[in-house]
Design a protein around this motif. Sequence first.
Motif, PDB file in Angstrom:
ATOM      1  N   ASN A  42       4.898 -38.414  30.302  1.00 17.17           N
ATOM      2  CA  ASN A  42       5.503 -38.910  31.718  1.00 17.17           C
ATOM      3  C   ASN A  42       4.485 -39.146  32.650  1.00 17.17           C
ATOM      4  OD1 ASN A  42       8.248 -38.613  30.775  1.00 17.17           O
ATOM      5  ND2 ASN A  42       8.567 -36.334  30.987  1.00 17.17           N
ATOM      6  N   LYS A  43       3.330 -38.300  32.648  1.00 22.42           N
ATOM      7  CA  LYS A  43       2.389 -38.487  33.727  1.00 22.42           C
ATOM      8  C   LYS A  43       1.864 -39.984  33.513  1.00 22.42           C
ATOM      9  CE  LYS A  43       1.280 -33.852  34.393  1.00 22.42           C
ATOM     10  NZ  LYS A  43      -0.127 -32.667  34.323  1.00 22.42           N
ATOM     11  N   THR A  44       1.593 -40.803  32.303  1.00 27.43           N
ATOM     12  CA  THR A  44       1.078 -41.766  31.874  1.00 27.43           C
ATOM     13  C   THR A  44       1.737 -43.134  32.731  1.00 27.43           C
ATOM     14  OG1 THR A  44       2.194 -42.427  29.996  1.00 27.43           O
ATOM     15  CG2 THR A  44      -0.101 -41.084  29.936  1.00 27.43           C
ATOM     16  N   ARG A  49       0.872 -48.475  35.260  1.00 28.95           N
ATOM     17  CA  ARG A  49       1.402 -49.399  36.203  1.00 28.95           C
ATOM     18  C   ARG A  49       0.335 -49.972  37.187  1.00 28.95           C
ATOM     19  NH1 ARG A  49       6.896 -47.485  38.928  1.00 28.95           N
ATOM     20  NH2 ARG A  49       6.022 -45.561  38.391  1.00 28.95           N
ATOM     21  N   ALA A  50      -0.319 -48.911  37.371  1.00 30.64           N
ATOM     22  CA  ALA A  50      -1.500 -49.272  38.619  1.00 30.64           C
ATOM     23  C   ALA A  50      -2.654 -49.357  37.767  1.00 30.64           C
ATOM     24  CB  ALA A  50      -1.563 -47.719  39.328  1.00 30.64           C
ATOM     25  N   GLY A  51      -2.806 -49.544  36.553  1.00 34.21           N
ATOM     26  CA  GLY A  51      -3.872 -50.033  35.926  1.00 34.21           C
ATOM     27  C   GLY A  51      -5.315 -49.237  36.078  1.00 34.21           C
ATOM     28  N   GLU A  52      -4.753 -47.933  36.196  1.00 37.08           N
ATOM     29  CA  GLU A  52      -5.934 -46.751  36.244  1.00 37.08           C
ATOM     30  C   GLU A  52      -6.456 -46.454  34.913  1.00 37.08           C
ATOM     31  OE1 GLU A  52      -4.083 -43.630  38.754  1.00 37.08           O
ATOM     32  OE2 GLU A  52      -3.724 -45.153  40.386  1.00 37.08           O
ATOM     33  N   LYS A  57      -7.304 -42.407  30.353  1.00 38.56           N
ATOM     34  CA  LYS A  57      -8.038 -42.261  29.238  1.00 38.56           C
ATOM     35  C   LYS A  57      -8.111 -40.612  29.071  1.00 38.56           C
ATOM     36  CE  LYS A  57     -13.066 -42.211  28.106  1.00 38.56           C
ATOM     37  NZ  LYS A  57     -14.375 -42.777  28.331  1.00 38.56           N
ATOM     38  N   GLU A  58      -8.284 -40.083  30.681  1.00 38.72           N
ATOM     39  CA  GLU A  58      -8.428 -38.450  30.685  1.00 38.72           C
ATOM     40  C   GLU A  58      -6.855 -37.974  30.148  1.00 38.72           C
ATOM     41  OE1 GLU A  58      -7.462 -35.906  34.483  1.00 38.72           O
ATOM     42  OE2 GLU A  58      -8.876 -37.226  34.919  1.00 38.72           O
ATOM     43  N   LEU A  59      -5.752 -38.367  30.494  1.00 39.01           N
ATOM     44  CA  LEU A  59      -4.515 -37.992  29.865  1.00 39.01           C
ATOM     45  C   LEU A  59      -4.601 -38.013  28.462  1.00 39.01           C
ATOM     46  CD1 LEU A  59      -2.138 -39.468  32.574  1.00 39.01           C
ATOM     47  CD2 LEU A  59      -2.677 -37.157  32.328  1.00 39.01           C
ATOM     48  N   ALA A  63      -4.112 -35.246  25.697  1.00 38.21           N
ATOM     49  CA  ALA A  63      -3.178 -35.284  24.533  1.00 38.21           C
ATOM     50  C   ALA A  63      -3.812 -35.171  23.254  1.00 38.21           C
ATOM     51  CB  ALA A  63      -2.327 -36.857  24.829  1.00 38.21           C
ATOM     52  N   GLU A  64      -5.031 -35.793  22.891  1.00 34.76           N
ATOM     53  CA  GLU A  64      -5.309 -35.616  21.577  1.00 34.76           C
ATOM     54  C   GLU A  64      -5.960 -34.072  21.238  1.00 34.76           C
ATOM     55  OE1 GLU A  64      -6.632 -36.635  18.044  1.00 34.76           O
ATOM     56  OE2 GLU A  64      -5.630 -37.997  19.541  1.00 34.76           O
TER      57      GLU A  64
END
Length: 76
Positions: A42-44, A49-52, A57-59, A63-64
């Motif tokens: 959900n945080k992604t 959308r903003a292209g961040e 990558k951090e999220l 998750a990994e």
Amino acid sequence: MWAKPLNQAQISPPMKTDEEKAREENTKRIAEIKVELIELDNKTIRPLRAGETEKLKELEEEAEKLREEMQSLTDN
């Protein structure tokens, strides 16, 4: 005469083995990890959308780590 019925406080459940306790803890942690993974998904949405890409990558790294932990718990 008739014996008095036992109340719930007098009846104790059978003791769980260490293996049963560990299995329950693993199952509980796996459920927690699944919730955390859903929250990360959900945080992604906004960074996507903003292209961040750095935030994405951090999220994904978080998750990994959670997926690896969950895999190690399911292997046991």
